[in-house]
Design an enzyme around this catalytic site. Structure first.
Site, mmCIF file in Angstrom:
data_model
loop_
_atom_site.group_PDB
_atom_site.id
_atom_site.type_symbol
_atom_site.label_atom_id
_atom_site.label_comp_id
_atom_site.label_asym_id
_atom_site.label_seq_id
_atom_site.Cartn_x
_atom_site.Cartn_y
_atom_site.Cartn_z
ATOM 1 N N LYS A 112 -13.119 12.436 1.371
ATOM 2 C CA LYS A 112 -11.841 12.641 0.686
ATOM 3 C C LYS A 112 -10.795 13.317 1.567
ATOM 4 C CE LYS A 112 -13.170 12.363 -4.109
ATOM 5 N NZ LYS A 112 -13.047 12.953 -5.453
ATOM 6 N N SER A 113 -11.014 13.270 2.864
ATOM 7 C CA SER A 113 -10.008 13.812 3.781
ATOM 8 C C SER A 113 -8.981 12.719 4.083
ATOM 9 C CB SER A 113 -10.665 14.276 5.085
ATOM 10 O OG SER A 113 -9.674 14.562 6.055
#
Length: 358
Positions: free
Chosen positions: A107-108
């Site tokens: 989720k970066s």
């Protein structure tokens, strides 16, 4: 040698010439951040690299160390992108490292954007004559629909290479989505990949992919959103009437199974609007749902009927349609969706303003 491998990089002889620059928080920082010694020292050396704008292998290694400590540090990602270009590094090796990073930090946003930059540069190398849009700008909804590669003008060998590249990227993204089907950054990057390389055969496959995801979880709103993106952007000629009719039937079939699921309702009305079809077109379908026990308590059935009757009342100046719309507003306010009672009462009050025939 083994002893040196376990040594922090800043203690190695090759870093002896670098003068680290400590973070300057001023004389009396209000809320100083308690960085670990490893991170704080690493950043001191990174600031020294930035000051001199050093473009070297050790600078590239340092960006990797910082990123693995702090994957969302966008300044370091940007510096790494500059280094990859200046040092003419093998971008396929970079993709392998990015994939490893994605597995650990799915989720970066910065990781997905970095992959976009790298894939864009590879495409520019393979197809320089057709790649025109920026590959460094952030992924946005507008950019996701801009093709930088004109697939139809490529040679057969180039088409095969593009298809292989796109398939590989979609596979990487799909693997990540298995862990979290609603990973916004993964979906944004997926849309960019689909559109960046033009109107190739992968669009048909993507439609099938969304159908599989929806079959697995009909409430997967991300899959519904992706399906809309594919239908509205997947063809050079745009959305056809055949597409609209097919998608209307598809949405209806899912609504019949889960009438209280918001996703297919939003999709259905969105597709109708995209095809310039009036919402009144699904009046018979919505009314037929009222006989189903589960559907009769769906706020989406009643709110859609409220919209339909209101449109009919305005277009036909029909008092009967106004009354039907009022009944739906009352049903929603008192039984089906009382948490929004004030809104439905406001909608009912607005119906009084419609000029109807005597």
């Amino acid at each position: 040698m083994a002893e040196q491998d376990n040594m922090p990089f800043y203690q190695k002889p090759e870093w002896a010439d670098v003068v680290p620059i400590p973070q300057d928080d001023g004389p009396n920082p209000l809320v100083p951040i308690a960085y670990t010694k490893e991170y704080s020292t690493t950043m001191d050396y990174f600031r020294a690299m930035c000051k001199t704008q050093e473009k070297s292998e050790r600078a590239l290694d340092l960006t990797k160390i910082v990123i693995e400590l702090s994957p969302s540090h966008y300044t370091v990602w940007y510096y790494r992108q500059q280094l990859l270009k200046e040092l003419n590094k093998d971008l396929k090796e970079e993709l392998e490292w990015i994939e490893w990073m994605i597995n650990d930090h799915p989720k970066s946003y910065q990781i997905w954007h970095h992959r976009q930059v790298v894939i864009g540069r590879i495409a520019n190398t393979l197809f320089p004559a057709t790649s025109t849009t920026s590959t460094v700008a952030p992924i946005t909804t507008a950019q996701a629909t801009e093709a930088a590669v004109d697939f139809d003008t490529l040679s057969e060998s180039q088409k095969a290479a593009v298809h292989e590249m796109v398939k590989a990227e979609l596979d990487v993204i799909a693997e990540s989505l298995q862990e979290d089907t609603k990973n916004y950054h993964a979906w944004s990057y997926r849309q960019w990949v689909l559109a960046h390389f033009g109107h190739g055969p992968w669009w048909v496959d993507e439609l099938a992919y969304t159908e599989e995801l929806i079959a697995e979880d009909v409430r997967n709103n991300s899959a519904w959103n992706q399906r809309y993106f594919v239908v509205t952007n997947g063809k050079a000629e745009g959305v056809t009437e055949e597409d609209i009719q097919r998608e209307v039937q598809f949405a209806k079939s899912k609504i019949e199974k889960t009438p209280s699921n918001e996703s297919p309702w939003v999709y259905l009305t969105g597709i109708l609007r995209k095809g310039n079809h009036p919402v009144t077109e699904i009046k018979e379908f919505c009314e037929s749902l009222l006989s189903a026990p589960r559907a009769n308590f769906s706020p989406f059935v009643h709110s859609t009927l409220l919209d339909i009757y209101e449109v009919e009342a305005k277009e036909q100046r029909s008092a009967a349609s106004v009354e039907k719309a009022k009944e739906e507003a009352i049903m929603l306010a008192e039984k089906v969706d009382p948490i929004r009672l004030k809104y439905w009462n406001w909608r009912k009050a607005q119906l009084q303003k419609i000029d109807v025939l005597a």
